[in-house]
Design a protein around this motif. Structure first.
Motif, PDB file in Angstrom:
ATOM      1  N   LYS A  51       0.962  -1.242  -0.046  1.00 47.17           N
ATOM      2  CA  LYS A  51      -0.250   0.028   0.000  1.00 47.17           C
ATOM      3  C   LYS A  51       0.831   1.212   0.079  1.00 47.17           C
ATOM      4  CE  LYS A  51      -4.155   2.018   2.222  1.00 47.17           C
ATOM      5  NZ  LYS A  51      -5.051   1.919   3.439  1.00 47.17           N
ATOM      6  N   VAL A  52       1.866   1.320   0.930  1.00 44.24           N
ATOM      7  CA  VAL A  52       2.924   2.399   0.927  1.00 44.24           C
ATOM      8  C   VAL A  52       3.555   2.533  -0.499  1.00 44.24           C
ATOM      9  CG1 VAL A  52       4.798   3.401   1.975  1.00 44.24           C
ATOM     10  CG2 VAL A  52       3.015   2.276   3.291  1.00 44.24           C
ATOM     11  N   TYR A  53       4.018   1.518  -1.059  1.00 45.13           N
ATOM     12  CA  TYR A  53       4.542   1.479  -2.313  1.00 45.13           C
ATOM     13  C   TYR A  53       3.719   2.224  -3.436  1.00 45.13           C
ATOM     14  CZ  TYR A  53       6.599  -0.232  -6.663  1.00 45.13           C
ATOM     15  OH  TYR A  53       7.294  -0.085  -7.829  1.00 45.13           O
ATOM     16  N   ASN A  54       2.713   1.584  -3.478  1.00 43.97           N
ATOM     17  CA  ASN A  54       1.387   2.247  -4.452  1.00 43.97           C
ATOM     18  C   ASN A  54       1.244   3.548  -4.380  1.00 43.97           C
ATOM     19  OD1 ASN A  54       1.287  -0.128  -6.143  1.00 43.97           O
ATOM     20  ND2 ASN A  54      -0.368  -1.115  -4.876  1.00 43.97           N
ATOM     21  N   ALA A  55       1.056   3.772  -3.132  1.00 49.41           N
ATOM     22  CA  ALA A  55       0.440   5.317  -2.615  1.00 49.41           C
ATOM     23  C   ALA A  55       1.664   6.214  -2.519  1.00 49.41           C
ATOM     24  CB  ALA A  55      -0.386   5.219  -1.474  1.00 49.41           C
ATOM     25  N   GLY A  56       2.743   5.970  -2.285  1.00 50.92           N
ATOM     26  CA  GLY A  56       3.925   6.780  -1.785  1.00 50.92           C
ATOM     27  C   GLY A  56       4.942   6.957  -2.919  1.00 50.92           C
ATOM     28  N   ASN A  57       4.425   6.998  -4.142  1.00 49.65           N
ATOM     29  CA  ASN A  57       5.591   7.172  -5.311  1.00 49.65           C
ATOM     30  C   ASN A  57       6.907   6.416  -5.055  1.00 49.65           C
ATOM     31  OD1 ASN A  57       6.647   8.681  -7.356  1.00 49.65           O
ATOM     32  ND2 ASN A  57       7.787  10.143  -6.158  1.00 49.65           N
ATOM     33  N   LYS A  58       6.446   5.071  -4.880  1.00 47.25           N
ATOM     34  CA  LYS A  58       7.458   4.037  -4.759  1.00 47.25           C
ATOM     35  C   LYS A  58       8.608   4.227  -3.964  1.00 47.25           C
ATOM     36  CE  LYS A  58       5.950   2.673  -9.571  1.00 47.25           C
ATOM     37  NZ  LYS A  58       6.439   2.449 -10.945  1.00 47.25           N
ATOM     38  N   SER A  59       8.343   4.783  -2.883  1.00 48.86           N
ATOM     39  CA  SER A  59       9.391   5.360  -1.702  1.00 48.86           C
ATOM     40  C   SER A  59      10.039   4.203  -1.039  1.00 48.86           C
ATOM     41  CB  SER A  59       8.739   6.286  -0.971  1.00 48.86           C
ATOM     42  OG  SER A  59       7.776   5.844  -0.212  1.00 48.86           O
ATOM     43  N   ILE A  60       9.345   2.910  -0.849  1.00 50.43           N
ATOM     44  CA  ILE A  60       9.963   2.082  -0.261  1.00 50.43           C
ATOM     45  C   ILE A  60      10.013   0.870  -1.066  1.00 50.43           C
ATOM     46  CG2 ILE A  60       9.224   2.866   2.136  1.00 50.43           C
ATOM     47  CD1 ILE A  60       7.129   0.556   2.287  1.00 50.43           C
TER      48      ILE A  60
END
Length: 323
Positions: free
Chosen positions: A85-94
């Motif tokens: 979810k973080v990857y998809n929503a956070g500009n691939k930041s992690i």
């Protein structure tokens, strides 16, 4: 002339070590069972490849995530769906480095009549972690056994009102009768009452339903890294991952010593609990690229249940760290 000056400048920068990798690896750990293998690193490795190792502990992934987003933590641990979810929503930041824990869920109860999933019809089951793997795996197994969990008259009612750490005590006291928990909470409950048993093994049921092998079991937790850190520090990250792989193997082979180190470094569990739980906790180390299929199988269950739980779609190939 300009080209000569540029080359000379580049050589000078290299000689000044301005292109060197980081001198510190900031690791975010989750208190509890997920990061037990990290105790080995905390005990034995103050640095890796010349970079100092520092640790910060968090009660839950939601507390860790802001620190990674702000570039204050380099490497962390969390459920697979949270990472996606973080990857998809956070500009691939992690990105995902590795699977570090496979499924270790079970339904614990004091009811001797529970032998199969269909025996849960008409029951209220307390589930550890709404919106996390326990809920979605339970949904999947109920569905495959012809049971419903939603609607006006569900076959099985799910209740998320009790914090995970309190479920064992509630079950032992008789306030509740059925609960879905990960390790070591099943081990804790069974150690405190001979009336509590693990009636349903989610791993066994999952493998039987899917026809998968043990090494294809669904992931429970993953290690992630800031994408920029991975790009800027390839050798350093590779060295850290190798050390963590070693730590996992040592943990599995040395449960008593691992328990002692976990308690010593205040990872939130008593030594005896860790020692007894390690044999059934399914610690592992599988590089992300090798675990892509099993991760996608799990994430598809989240996608079917609630698209928002992983950010609306499966993460693309860049989510999976490659050496």
């Amino acid at each position: 002339m300009k080209r000569t000056i540029f080359v000379s400048l580049a050589i000078s920068l290299i000689s000044l070590n301005l292109f060197a990798e980081a001198k510190q690896i900031r690791v975010g750990l989750l208190n509890g069972p997920t990061c037990v293998p990290a105790a080995y690193l905390m005990e034995n490795d103050s640095s890796i490849s010349g970079a100092e190792l520092t640790y910060e502990k968090f009660a839950e992934p939601q507390a860790l995530l802001p620190k990674m987003v702000k570039n204050e933590i380099d490497i962390g641990f969390m459920p697979a769906n949270v990472a996606a979810k973080v990857y998809n929503a956070g500009n691939k930041s992690i990105i995902c480095c590795a699977v570090v824990g496979l499924g270790n869920l079970s339904l614990i109860t004091t009811d001797e009549n529970i032998r199969r999933f269909t025996d849960l019809k008409g029951k209220t089951v307390y589930v550890a972690g709404q919106g996390a793997t326990p809920e979605y795996m339970f949904r999947y197994l109920l569905k495959e056994n012809g049971l419903t969990w939603d609607g006006e008259k569900p076959d099985v009612k799910m209740d998320f009102s009790i914090p995970t750490a309190q479920i064992a005590a509630q079950l032992i006291s008789g306030k509740i009768k059925y609960a879905v928990v990960p390790e070591p909470f099943s081990t804790i409950a069974k150690s405190k009452s001979d009336k509590v048993r693990a009636a349903l093994d989610f791993q066994k049921e999952y493998l039987e339903l899917t026809g998968k092998k043990q090494n294809e079991l669904y992931p429970l937790s993953v290690m992630v890294v800031r994408a920029s850190f991975a790009k800027e520090n390839p050798k350093l990250l590779k060295a850290f991952l190798s050390e963590y792989d070693k730590a996992v193997n040592w943990t599995i082979k040395n449960p008593a010593a691992s328990g002692a180190l976990s308690e010593k470094h205040s990872l939130g569990l008593a030594a005896s609990v860790v020692e007894n739980a390690i044999p059934v906790s399914n610690y592992t180390y599988v590089p992300a690229a090798s675990a892509k299929k099993t991760l996608e199988d799990l994430l598809n269950l989240f996608l079917e249940g609630d698209k928002t739980s992983i950010g609306g779609k499966l993460p693309d190939d860049s989510f999976y760290y490659k050496k």
